[in-house]
Enzyme design. Structure first.
Site, mmCIF file in Angstrom:
data_model
loop_
_atom_site.group_PDB
_atom_site.id
_atom_site.type_symbol
_atom_site.label_atom_id
_atom_site.label_comp_id
_atom_site.label_asym_id
_atom_site.label_seq_id
_atom_site.Cartn_x
_atom_site.Cartn_y
_atom_site.Cartn_z
ATOM 1 N N ASP A 143 0.848 -1.181 0.000
ATOM 2 C CA ASP A 143 0.000 0.000 0.000
ATOM 3 C C ASP A 143 0.887 1.236 0.000
ATOM 4 O OD1 ASP A 143 -2.293 1.625 0.284
ATOM 5 O OD2 ASP A 143 -3.235 0.101 1.544
ATOM 6 N N ASP B 143 -2.993 4.633 -2.570
ATOM 7 C CA ASP B 143 -4.059 5.191 -1.750
ATOM 8 C C ASP B 143 -4.518 6.549 -2.296
ATOM 9 O OD1 ASP B 143 -5.540 5.025 0.867
ATOM 10 O OD2 ASP B 143 -4.428 6.871 1.253
ATOM 11 N N GLU C 158 -6.680 3.538 -5.721
ATOM 12 C CA GLU C 158 -7.917 3.865 -5.011
ATOM 13 C C GLU C 158 -8.353 5.251 -5.461
ATOM 14 O OE1 GLU C 158 -9.595 4.271 -0.455
ATOM 15 O OE2 GLU C 158 -7.646 5.115 -0.973
ATOM 16 N N HIS D 84 -10.748 -2.566 4.511
ATOM 17 C CA HIS D 84 -10.472 -2.046 5.848
ATOM 18 C C HIS D 84 -11.223 -0.755 6.149
ATOM 19 C CE1 HIS D 84 -7.938 0.030 3.027
ATOM 20 N NE2 HIS D 84 -7.739 0.987 3.906
ATOM 21 N N ASP D 85 -11.802 -0.112 5.151
ATOM 22 C CA ASP D 85 -12.496 1.158 5.339
ATOM 23 C C ASP D 85 -14.012 1.030 5.283
ATOM 24 O OD1 ASP D 85 -10.381 2.868 5.780
ATOM 25 O OD2 ASP D 85 -10.093 3.350 3.666
#
Length: 548
Positions: A95, A196, A249, A323-324
């Site tokens: 990430d 990200d 993302e 995870h979000d």
């Protein structure tokens, strides 16, 4: 093997497996469980950040891009993890959080100390002539997007937490530093990268107020420079590897922009994450609300992205969970009466679509949101900020907690449930976040007699063995059906009809006559006789294959 017929497994390291008893997951805990990961048949593992961080945003506030957080392990552990995964034919995806750094990062600290070079790494601006903040932008975590830059009287931009200072990508030194970070990990055997919130790196050199009554995100999202910056990063780093796999993302984005980011002719990224399909249970576009999801809207969004990305030669990263996000089974299924059926139906939707499926840890055993009772059960700063904001608007404590409980990111961050023990087999100590329902949902039971884990393994294997899934065209089907999401895939003389019932009741649907002569590729209910009208059971998924 390409990214198109691959499946990627996501691990939130802090919650996967603790090997030391300190209650925090670590690299050695992952190494010890690589046989389980390999048994799924996945091709890459995406790891959320395990770099040094003050943990204001659970590791997305990075203070050193080229080290391992001591709580997670050592660089030697990392090298062993890469090698162990590789021995099973699994690649590593890291990430990369390159829109912002932690305010503890050396660059920001040197900027605070007065070094002009590093001040130019960030968006540091004076107040407006009337004394107001440089812009009226709002942080995605709530409150203004500007914080005081030391005692200078100026402010620095933070689109997220105040501990996350946005980098100014207009500065060529920043872009060179980003490539240097990617190359550091490439040189350690990493060829997969997830970037990200990468589409907010293209903010303008002149930052302007959002006009009153407009969405301020439009002022900094999908800017014209994002494509150029991604092409430059591609050429300077991961694009030098033929086997690199990249995903971006994309925040508050559009189909058109994402087709451009992932069109192979543009030499930017392989695929993109978008989140529109996970906002269909937002009331008036607001996350911190409580409303049932809109199935018609969900179908419309999934179809728009499937069609639009196909027409633009782009590629979707397909997912329900990460995870979000709270667990999808709680949002779109029935975890009480039909947990198995809901989990397998949702898996079928994305694994048979055009794109690359991502499986978030625990999804493959049907993990659900935790049964928390008070806000103190949550750790995430976003959840606590939202709870406080809801209380300020006049909501009762009970109402505010119910809303947060339905949308909190920590719902997906509870530890992986390996067994039915007190700490779910995650740790010998006190877990950083509490599990609540491991007695009935855990890996050991799924391995012994479960139905969800074997189903995931079958879906993953099908993508590798069926080109109609990994390469086929997407066609919508029965878009006006009130309960069923259906679509067709076509490739090389084969057609695949996918039917998924999103309701806790039976639903009838007519299918084309030629599919009545097909074979059932996969189903989460016992196999059936095919007819021109099919009655789907609650949360049933059915895929029918025919060859011309």
């Amino acid at each position: 093997m390409t990214f198109k017929n691959s499946v990627i497994y996501q691990i939130y390291p802090k919650s996967f497996k603790d090997s030391t008893g300190d209650g925090i997951g670590d690299l050695r805990g992952i190494i010890d469980n690589i046989p389980y990961i390999a048994s799924l048949g996945v091709d890459y593992v995406w790891f959320n950040p395990f770099f040094p961080s003050p943990q204001r945003d659970n590791g997305y506030d990075i203070s050193d891009y080229c080290s391992i957080d001591p709580a997670m392990g050592t660089m030697e552990d990392f090298d062993e993890l890469v090698a162990a995964l590789e021995s099973h034919g699994i690649g590593m995806m890291l990430d990369m959080v390159l829109n912002h750094t932690s305010t503890d990062h050396e660059w920001f600290q040197r900027a605070l100390a007065g070094e002009k070079k590093y001040q130019d790494y960030y968006y540091i601006r004076p107040p407006q002539p009337d004394g107001s903040l440089p812009t009226n932008w709002v942080s995605k975590f709530g409150g203004p997007a500007w914080a005081p830059f030391g005692e200078t009287g100026d402010y620095y931009l933070h689109l997220y937490d105040p501990a996350q200072a946005d980098l100014d990508w207009h500065n060529p030194d920043v872009r060179a530093e980003a490539a240097k970070v990617v190359n550091f990990w490439r040189n350690r055997g990493v060829h997969g990268f997830r970037f990200d919130v990468i589409n907010v790196i293209g903010k303008g050199s002149q930052l302007l107020d959002a006009p009153l009554g407009t969405d301020d995100r439009k002022m900094y999202t999908d800017g014209p420079d994002v494509h150029a910056y991604l092409r430059e990063l591609n050429e300077a780093s991961f694009g030098r590897d033929e086997d690199s796999v990249t995903v971006g993302e994309m925040s508050s984005t559009s189909v058109e922009a994402c087709a451009g980011y992932s069109n192979p002719g543009n030499h930017e990224l392989n695929m993109v994450f978008s989140f529109h399909h996970l906002k269909v249970d937002y009331e008036d576009g607001e996350k911190w609300t409580s409303t049932p999801f809109d199935l018609a809207a969900l179908k419309r969004v999934l179809n728009e992205w499937a069609v639009g990305m196909q027409e633009g030669d782009g590629w979707n990263a397909l997912f329900w969970n990460n995870h979000d996000q709270p667990r999808a089974i709680n949002r779109f299924g029935d975890p009480g009466r039909y947990r198995v059926e809901s989990a397998t139906m949702l898996a079928t939707v994305i694994h048979l679509l055009r794109g690359t499926p991502f499986v978030y840890m625990g999804e493959e055993i049907g993990m659900t949101d935790p049964d928390y009772e008070t806000i103190s059960d949550y750790v995430d700063v976003e959840a606590h900020n939202a709870f406080a904001s809801l209380m300020e608007t006049g909501r009762s404590e009970r109402e505010a907690f119910a809303i947060v409980h339905g949308k909190a990111r920590d719902n997906a961050r509870t530890p992986m449930q390996w067994d039915s023990g007190r700490t779910a087999g995650f740790t010998n100590g006190t877990p950083w976040l509490r599990s609540t329902n491991q007695a009935r949902i855990n890996v050991a039971d799924e391995e012994a007699e479960g139905r969800i884990l074997p189903y995931y393994r079958r879906l993953i294997a099908l993508r590798k063995g069926q080109p109609v899934i990994s390469q086929g065209r997407y066609l919508p089907y029965a878009m006006d059906h009130p309960e069923v999401f259906a679509y067709i895939r076509e490739h090389g003389g084969q057609r695949l009809l996918v039917l998924t019932n999103f309701r806790a009741k039976q639903a009838e649907i007519e299918i084309p006559l030629d599919f009545t002569e097909g074979s059932i590729l996969i189903s989460n209910y016992p196999e059936r006789t095919l007819d021109s009208t099919i009655r789907l059971e609650p949360y049933e998924a059915l895929a029918i294959l025919i060859s011309n």
